[in-house]
Design a protein around this motif. Sequence first.
Motif, PDB file in Angstrom:
ATOM      1  N   SER A 113       0.857  -1.191   0.000  1.00  0.00           N
ATOM      2  CA  SER A 113       0.000   0.000   0.000  1.00  0.00           C
ATOM      3  C   SER A 113       0.887   1.232   0.000  1.00  0.00           C
ATOM      4  O   SER A 113       1.996   1.212   0.527  1.00  0.00           O
ATOM      5  CB  SER A 113      -0.904   0.027   1.241  1.00  0.00           C
ATOM      6  OG  SER A 113      -1.753  -1.079   1.253  1.00  0.00           O
ATOM      7  N   LYS A 127       0.387   6.766 -12.083  1.00  0.00           N
ATOM      8  CA  LYS A 127       0.142   6.524 -13.512  1.00  0.00           C
ATOM      9  C   LYS A 127       1.441   6.227 -14.259  1.00  0.00           C
ATOM     10  O   LYS A 127       1.464   5.423 -15.191  1.00  0.00           O
ATOM     11  CB  LYS A 127      -0.575   7.719 -14.133  1.00  0.00           C
ATOM     12  CG  LYS A 127      -2.023   7.806 -13.702  1.00  0.00           C
ATOM     13  CD  LYS A 127      -2.692   9.069 -14.213  1.00  0.00           C
ATOM     14  CE  LYS A 127      -4.104   9.172 -13.657  1.00  0.00           C
ATOM     15  NZ  LYS A 127      -4.731  10.457 -13.948  1.00  0.00           N
ATOM     16  N   ALA A 154      -1.511   0.021 -12.779  1.00  0.00           N
ATOM     17  CA  ALA A 154      -2.566  -0.816 -12.202  1.00  0.00           C
ATOM     18  C   ALA A 154      -3.016  -0.270 -10.853  1.00  0.00           C
ATOM     19  O   ALA A 154      -4.207  -0.314 -10.526  1.00  0.00           O
ATOM     20  CB  ALA A 154      -2.080  -2.257 -12.055  1.00  0.00           C
ATOM     21  N   LEU A 155      -2.083   0.245 -10.086  1.00  0.00           N
ATOM     22  CA  LEU A 155      -2.442   0.859  -8.800  1.00  0.00           C
ATOM     23  C   LEU A 155      -3.201   2.167  -9.016  1.00  0.00           C
ATOM     24  O   LEU A 155      -4.117   2.481  -8.264  1.00  0.00           O
ATOM     25  CB  LEU A 155      -1.200   1.129  -7.955  1.00  0.00           C
ATOM     26  CG  LEU A 155      -0.492  -0.078  -7.363  1.00  0.00           C
ATOM     27  CD1 LEU A 155       0.780   0.359  -6.641  1.00  0.00           C
ATOM     28  CD2 LEU A 155      -1.398  -0.835  -6.423  1.00  0.00           C
ATOM     29  N   SER A 191      -5.308   2.948 -11.250  1.00  0.00           N
ATOM     30  CA  SER A 191      -6.720   2.717 -11.559  1.00  0.00           C
ATOM     31  C   SER A 191      -7.525   2.315 -10.329  1.00  0.00           C
ATOM     32  O   SER A 191      -8.744   2.439 -10.320  1.00  0.00           O
ATOM     33  CB  SER A 191      -6.857   1.659 -12.654  1.00  0.00           C
ATOM     34  OG  SER A 191      -6.402   0.398 -12.173  1.00  0.00           O
ATOM     35  N   ARG A 192      -6.835   1.856  -9.279  1.00  0.00           N
ATOM     36  CA  ARG A 192      -7.528   1.436  -8.050  1.00  0.00           C
ATOM     37  C   ARG A 192      -7.344   2.416  -6.890  1.00  0.00           C
ATOM     38  O   ARG A 192      -7.849   2.186  -5.793  1.00  0.00           O
ATOM     39  CB  ARG A 192      -7.020   0.061  -7.616  1.00  0.00           C
ATOM     40  CG  ARG A 192      -7.256  -1.039  -8.617  1.00  0.00           C
ATOM     41  CD  ARG A 192      -6.947  -2.429  -8.044  1.00  0.00           C
ATOM     42  NE  ARG A 192      -5.838  -2.502  -7.115  1.00  0.00           N
ATOM     43  CZ  ARG A 192      -4.597  -2.883  -7.419  1.00  0.00           C
ATOM     44  NH1 ARG A 192      -4.281  -3.183  -8.660  1.00  0.00           N
ATOM     45  NH2 ARG A 192      -3.665  -2.953  -6.498  1.00  0.00           N
ATOM     46  N   ALA A 193      -6.627   3.490  -7.118  1.00  0.00           N
ATOM     47  CA  ALA A 193      -6.319   4.433  -6.027  1.00  0.00           C
ATOM     48  C   ALA A 193      -7.597   5.070  -5.490  1.00  0.00           C
ATOM     49  O   ALA A 193      -8.515   5.391  -6.240  1.00  0.00           O
ATOM     50  CB  ALA A 193      -5.367   5.506  -6.518  1.00  0.00           C
ATOM     51  N   GLU A 194      -7.640   5.239  -4.189  1.00  0.00           N
ATOM     52  CA  GLU A 194      -8.746   5.923  -3.532  1.00  0.00           C
ATOM     53  C   GLU A 194      -8.214   7.197  -2.902  1.00  0.00           C
ATOM     54  O   GLU A 194      -7.095   7.245  -2.409  1.00  0.00           O
ATOM     55  CB  GLU A 194      -9.379   5.033  -2.471  1.00  0.00           C
ATOM     56  CG  GLU A 194     -10.010   3.790  -3.055  1.00  0.00           C
ATOM     57  CD  GLU A 194     -10.762   2.967  -2.032  1.00  0.00           C
ATOM     58  OE1 GLU A 194     -11.223   3.535  -1.020  1.00  0.00           O
ATOM     59  OE2 GLU A 194     -10.894   1.757  -2.258  1.00  0.00           O
ATOM     60  N   SER A 202      -8.680  13.794 -10.077  1.00  0.00           N
ATOM     61  CA  SER A 202      -9.134  12.569  -9.429  1.00  0.00           C
ATOM     62  C   SER A 202     -10.588  12.223  -9.725  1.00  0.00           C
ATOM     63  O   SER A 202     -11.207  11.490  -8.963  1.00  0.00           O
ATOM     64  CB  SER A 202      -8.951  12.708  -7.916  1.00  0.00           C
ATOM     65  OG  SER A 202      -9.779  13.759  -7.424  1.00  0.00           O
ATOM     66  N   GLN A 238     -11.555   8.558  -9.395  1.00  0.00           N
ATOM     67  CA  GLN A 238     -11.153   7.831  -8.195  1.00  0.00           C
ATOM     68  C   GLN A 238     -12.283   7.799  -7.159  1.00  0.00           C
ATOM     69  O   GLN A 238     -12.965   8.809  -6.963  1.00  0.00           O
ATOM     70  CB  GLN A 238      -9.930   8.481  -7.548  1.00  0.00           C
ATOM     71  CG  GLN A 238      -8.799   8.840  -8.462  1.00  0.00           C
ATOM     72  CD  GLN A 238      -8.272   7.716  -9.314  1.00  0.00           C
ATOM     73  OE1 GLN A 238      -8.110   7.897 -10.503  1.00  0.00           O
ATOM     74  NE2 GLN A 238      -8.022   6.558  -8.742  1.00  0.00           N
ATOM     75  N   PRO A 239     -12.438   6.698  -6.442  1.00  0.00           N
ATOM     76  CA  PRO A 239     -13.349   6.701  -5.293  1.00  0.00           C
ATOM     77  C   PRO A 239     -12.823   7.683  -4.243  1.00  0.00           C
ATOM     78  O   PRO A 239     -11.614   7.807  -4.047  1.00  0.00           O
ATOM     79  CB  PRO A 239     -13.278   5.264  -4.765  1.00  0.00           C
ATOM     80  CG  PRO A 239     -12.694   4.461  -5.881  1.00  0.00           C
ATOM     81  CD  PRO A 239     -11.838   5.392  -6.674  1.00  0.00           C
TER      82      PRO A 239
END
Length: 181
Positions: free
Chosen positions: A31, A67, A72-73, A75-78, A141, A144-145
Amino acid sequence: YAAQLTDLHRRQLIQLVRPEEVFAPDAPWQSYIFEGAQGVLLDMDFGLFPHVTHSRTTSANALELLKTYAPALASRAEIYYVSRAYHTRHGAGPFPPEAAIYLINNAAETNQPNDHQGNFRTGPLSVELLNYALTCDANFSAAQPKHFVLTCLDQLPDDRLPCLHDGHLRALLPEQLLPML
């Protein structure tokens, strides 16, 4: 500062790494946490001039690193936005219309007046300034969630947030703030 960093590195108290090493497939981290520095309202591109810092304080830097080195991270970053339950500011600069707020449990406050930053001010949380900051960060962002975290609730005497909204001072329960953002 370069000499101090070199000395700390020589004494093996710090490790200097390149982004390629931090994001390498065999890196020991699962993380990553990035701090956006001093807050969006001080961002060099979006802050309230001339009272800004000479850096980007939005999520732009963190997302750019991800990026570039770990798509890959990315695209999943919050995104976690963190704010005190009241507005703060050091020294001069724009500040919501001042209204006295009474804080408790803040004896350990480390933000003290000093020659470089001036007086430390506190006031009601500005819903409009929060929304401005969120809108500025959405430039980077949007996909991003997002999560919004309020801290220092224990410093408010009655569990209500002193908020300025549409020019009016209101006392809101924390859960009443989220729909306004």
